[in-house]
Scaffold this motif. Structure first.
Motif, PDB file in Angstrom:
ATOM      1  N   ILE A  69       1.045  -1.202  -0.113  1.00 24.84           N
ATOM      2  CA  ILE A  69      -0.019  -0.180  -0.011  1.00 24.84           C
ATOM      3  C   ILE A  69       0.972   1.260   0.005  1.00 24.84           C
ATOM      4  O   ILE A  69       0.586   2.374  -0.630  1.00 24.84           O
ATOM      5  N   GLU A  70       1.930   1.233   0.723  1.00 28.07           N
ATOM      6  CA  GLU A  70       2.904   2.331   0.809  1.00 28.07           C
ATOM      7  C   GLU A  70       3.535   2.632  -0.416  1.00 28.07           C
ATOM      8  O   GLU A  70       3.702   3.706  -1.056  1.00 28.07           O
ATOM      9  N   PHE A  71       3.910   1.492  -1.193  1.00 26.32           N
ATOM     10  CA  PHE A  71       4.578   1.379  -2.412  1.00 26.32           C
ATOM     11  C   PHE A  71       3.376   1.911  -3.427  1.00 26.32           C
ATOM     12  O   PHE A  71       3.777   2.662  -4.287  1.00 26.32           O
ATOM     13  N   LEU A  72       2.261   1.737  -3.362  1.00 22.40           N
ATOM     14  CA  LEU A  72       1.249   2.211  -4.217  1.00 22.40           C
ATOM     15  C   LEU A  72       0.975   3.487  -4.313  1.00 22.40           C
ATOM     16  O   LEU A  72       1.033   4.452  -5.037  1.00 22.40           O
ATOM     17  N   ARG A  73       0.884   4.101  -2.999  1.00 26.48           N
ATOM     18  CA  ARG A  73       0.746   5.506  -2.657  1.00 26.48           C
ATOM     19  C   ARG A  73       2.201   6.260  -3.312  1.00 26.48           C
ATOM     20  O   ARG A  73       1.972   7.688  -3.994  1.00 26.48           O
ATOM     21  N   ALA A  74       3.308   5.728  -2.987  1.00 27.96           N
ATOM     22  CA  ALA A  74       4.445   6.501  -3.631  1.00 27.96           C
ATOM     23  C   ALA A  74       4.181   6.488  -5.339  1.00 27.96           C
ATOM     24  O   ALA A  74       4.649   7.333  -5.751  1.00 27.96           O
ATOM     25  N   VAL A  75       3.840   5.500  -5.961  1.00 27.49           N
ATOM     26  CA  VAL A  75       3.644   5.332  -7.336  1.00 27.49           C
ATOM     27  C   VAL A  75       2.520   6.344  -7.835  1.00 27.49           C
ATOM     28  O   VAL A  75       2.797   6.909  -8.983  1.00 27.49           O
ATOM     29  N   ARG A  76       1.638   6.591  -6.982  1.00 27.36           N
ATOM     30  CA  ARG A  76       0.706   7.378  -7.435  1.00 27.36           C
ATOM     31  C   ARG A  76       1.072   8.654  -7.638  1.00 27.36           C
ATOM     32  O   ARG A  76       0.656   9.475  -8.452  1.00 27.36           O
ATOM     33  N   GLU A  77       2.025   9.156  -6.858  1.00 29.58           N
ATOM     34  CA  GLU A  77       2.564  10.682  -6.860  1.00 29.58           C
ATOM     35  C   GLU A  77       3.308  10.807  -8.232  1.00 29.58           C
ATOM     36  O   GLU A  77       3.029  11.840  -8.731  1.00 29.58           O
ATOM     37  N   ALA A  78       3.800   9.660  -8.743  1.00 34.95           N
ATOM     38  CA  ALA A  78       4.615   9.771  -9.993  1.00 34.95           C
ATOM     39  C   ALA A  78       3.894   9.724 -11.116  1.00 34.95           C
ATOM     40  O   ALA A  78       3.815  10.075 -12.378  1.00 34.95           O
ATOM     41  N   ARG A  79       2.925   8.583 -11.096  1.00 37.73           N
ATOM     42  CA  ARG A  79       2.356   8.054 -12.360  1.00 37.73           C
ATOM     43  C   ARG A  79       0.666   7.666 -11.822  1.00 37.73           C
ATOM     44  O   ARG A  79       0.207   6.716 -11.532  1.00 37.73           O
ATOM     45  N   PRO A  80      -0.155   8.711 -11.526  1.00 34.12           N
ATOM     46  CA  PRO A  80      -1.499   8.761 -11.178  1.00 34.12           C
ATOM     47  C   PRO A  80      -2.324   7.669 -11.849  1.00 34.12           C
ATOM     48  O   PRO A  80      -3.152   6.996 -10.965  1.00 34.12           O
ATOM     49  N   ASP A  81      -1.989   7.607 -12.976  1.00 37.70           N
ATOM     50  CA  ASP A  81      -3.190   6.340 -13.632  1.00 37.70           C
ATOM     51  C   ASP A  81      -2.564   5.291 -14.126  1.00 37.70           C
ATOM     52  O   ASP A  81      -3.152   4.212 -14.892  1.00 37.70           O
ATOM     53  N   LEU A  82      -1.161   4.638 -13.745  1.00 39.81           N
ATOM     54  CA  LEU A  82      -0.498   3.656 -14.155  1.00 39.81           C
ATOM     55  C   LEU A  82      -1.215   2.229 -13.452  1.00 39.81           C
ATOM     56  O   LEU A  82      -1.443   2.295 -12.342  1.00 39.81           O
TER      57      LEU A  82
END
Length: 609
Positions: A69-82
């Motif tokens: 979940i933490e990794f997901l939140r970090a990814v969403r900051e860089a690639r919101p729609d990936l």
């Protein structure tokens, strides 16, 4: 798609179990040949590997240091729609809820059989294809938003040499070309030869400057060989990934250009007109003035256009103009209205103007502003005022002839008859005295007629010098003259001297000996009206005699009014006639020493209205 084709999708798999990464990669690539899987064993390593080439992420939940979940939140900051799929063996409703809240694309629990990988492959494929479709739709939307950022009847995408890559289908309704007809040719080949060079120059300037916008107007050839005017807004959108080309938004302005050409003819007529002309919008702001308006107003065109008419016209005049505008709108059969107003020029000079206004309406009768023609009628008003006073003088002359001359004539006639009977010298003396009285009246009437005429030319005149010359011609019987301050005014010297002579005689008759008569300039405390542009505020003649009773001050300038039984009562009337001919207003007041004070100042525009 990371590779930019449909044949390859790059997948990043994050799991702290390397063996599971290998197994998952094997099953996924076997299930879908388009998949290319890369694995890392931590969320931190996954963030380092994250770039624009990644098409989907598969991540475990239970990992040290950074869970899924933490990794997901970090990814969403860089690639919101990936696309991001949680693939975990430690799932729970709480974990699923957190994943959904963090924006997970899909959530799948690991199992013990191989079916789970088939299911995972389907989920990954669906997520990537859905994401690709959304991204393509957004790209198309962004492209057309860019293309239609400027108003247009049709839009062209062009290369840097003007080759047409794409034209919107609306070109057919505007120019008659079927969709696809113009692609591959040069846009300049369809421009009128007379407009082509300037259009090329504008286009090349836009090519040389990133994100530039340039405009030009040119004639465009239609499918049937006729010509229409187009306004081209050329934009350099080569750096925009949604477009990557030069863009020309084209508006058909043929009808507008025809109106502009027609208006240009009228504008020429307006600008060469001798009268000042202007136009106002619905709220009273100036939208147009002609050259004559600039000349007479004293303001520049830039100062006038865009400003409210109330900045240059008194509030009362603006209010009257509004009332007349409303009246014209309510009575369409009335084509125009007229009103007068005073105004002060930038140089401080007060003038009177006549404004002839008309309203502008559309086909439905909606108000769209007004136009006006202004004339300076200051001199006309002065002439009208002078004519009114001339008529008053004629009436007074008739009264003088019928009354003032008739009386001494009757006296002379009666005494002459008596003298014939008696031969008495004293009776003849009475006849002679009556004749002298008639002569005096005739002289004064002639003076009134002569001094009441307009003055054709004035010259700079020294007030004190003329006053001293006049003083020398009057029997002042021991009175004294004092002049104060140097003052030069625009006047006709001979008439100014007559004015002083009559004032001095009046002082002799009413102030008596040992009186001092003073001539001097009027200071601003007395009036704010200048007698001319080069002088002070006016001049006065005052004495330190008994003065004029307040109830008689309004009568002293009337024809025939005199408190002296032997006077004709025309002396001060002649003074006012001379003053009127110069455009001066005359007032009488109490002097500082208690005597009579006569003041002369230039008539204000309010006195002419």
């Amino acid at each position: 798609m990371g590779s930019g084709t449909e044949e390859s999708f790059r997948i990043l798999h994050v799991d702290d179990d390397e063996s599971l990464i290998d197994v998952t990669a094997a099953f996924l690539t076997e299930a879908d040949g388009r998949f290319s899987v890369e694995g890392v064993t931590s969320g931190a390593a996954g963030l380092e590997r994250l770039d624009s080439d990644i098409d989907c992420i598969i991540s475990d939940y239970g990992m040290p240091e950074m869970n899924g979940i933490e990794f997901l939140r970090a990814v969403r900051e860089a690639r919101p729609d990936l696309p991001f799929i949680i693939f975990t063996g430690k799932g729970s409703e709480a974990v699923a809820s957190d994943a959904i809240s963090a924006g997970v694309t899909d959530y799948l629990q690991k199992g013990t059989g191989t079916d789970q990988y088939t299911l995972l492959a389907n989920r990954v494929s669906n997520a990537i294809e859905s994401y690709a479709a959304e991204r393509a739709a957004r790209a198309t939307e962004r492209r057309f938003e860019t293309l239609l950022a400027e108003p247009a009847d049709y839009v062209c995408e062009l290369t840097t040499d003007g080759t047409v890559e794409y034209v919107t289908p609306a070109v057919e309704s505007t120019l008659g070309y079927a969709p696809g007809t113009l692609e591959g040719g040069s846009v300049f080949n369809h421009l009128h030869p007379a407009d082509r060079d300037s259009a090329v120059e504008v286009f090349e300037a836009a090519v040389e400057e990133p994100s530039a916008t340039r405009t030009t107007v040119a004639r465009v050839e239609t499918a049937d060989g006729s010509w229409r005017w187009g306004k081209f807004t050329v934009r350099n959108c080569r750096a925009d990934p949604a477009v990557g080309a030069m863009v020309a938004n084209v508006r058909d302005v043929t009808e507008r250009k025809a109106r502009e050409d027609e208006l240009s003819k009228y504008r020429t007529l307006v600008d060469t007109a001798g009268d000042a002309m202007y136009a106002l919008d619905e709220e009273g702001y100036i939208t147009m003035v002609n050259a004559s308006h600039v000349d007479w107003s004293g303001y520049t065109e830039s100062e006038l256009v865009g400003s409210h008419v109330g900045e240059f016209m008194p509030a009362e005049a603006v209010e009257e103009g509004v009332e007349l505008t409303v009246e014209l709108l309510q009575n369409p059969e009335k084509q125009r209205a007229r009103f007068e107003f005073p105004a002060t020029r930038p140089d401080g000079e007060e003038r009177i103007y006549e404004d002839n206004i008309a309203v502008l309406t559309d086909d439905d009768g909606n108000y769209g502003g007004s136009i006006g023609v202004i004339r300076d009628i200051t001199e006309q008003k002065r002439r009208e005022r002078a004519l009114e006073r001339q008529n008053e003088r004629l009436d007074n002359f008739a009264s003088i002839i019928s009354h003032d001359i008739r009386n001494p004539l009757q006296v002379a006639s009666g005494n002459l008859a008596l003298a014939r009977e008696t031969g008495d010298d004293e009776v003849f003396e009475k006849v002679e005295s009556a004749h002298e009285r008639i002569g005096e009246i005739i002289d004064d009437v002639l003076a009134l007629a002569r001094h009441g005429q307009g003055i054709e030319a004035t010259e700079p005149t020294d007030v004190n010098s003329v006053a001293r010359d006049a003083w020398a011609t009057v029997d002042t019987r021991g009175m004294a003259l004092e002049t104060k301050g140097a003052q030069e005014i625009a006047a006709e010297p001979d008439r100014l001297r007559q004015l002083f002579e009559n004032l001095f005689r009046n002082a002799v008759e009413h102030a008596g000996p040992d009186t001092t008569v003073t001539v001097g300039p009027i200071q601003p405390m007395h009036t704010t009206t200048r007698i001319n542009d080069d002088s002070g505020n006016g001049f006065y003649v005052a004495d330190d005699g008994p003065g004029i009773p307040e109830d008689e001050r309004d009568k002293v300038f009337d024809f025939g009014f005199s408190t002296d039984a032997d006077g004709t009562g025309f002396g001060l009337s002649i003074v006012t006639q001379i003053a009127d001919a110069h455009g001066w207003a005359t007032t009488v007041a109490e002097g500082r020493a208690g005597g009579a004070r006569f003041e002369f100042v230039k008539q204000s525009v309010d006195e002419l209205s």
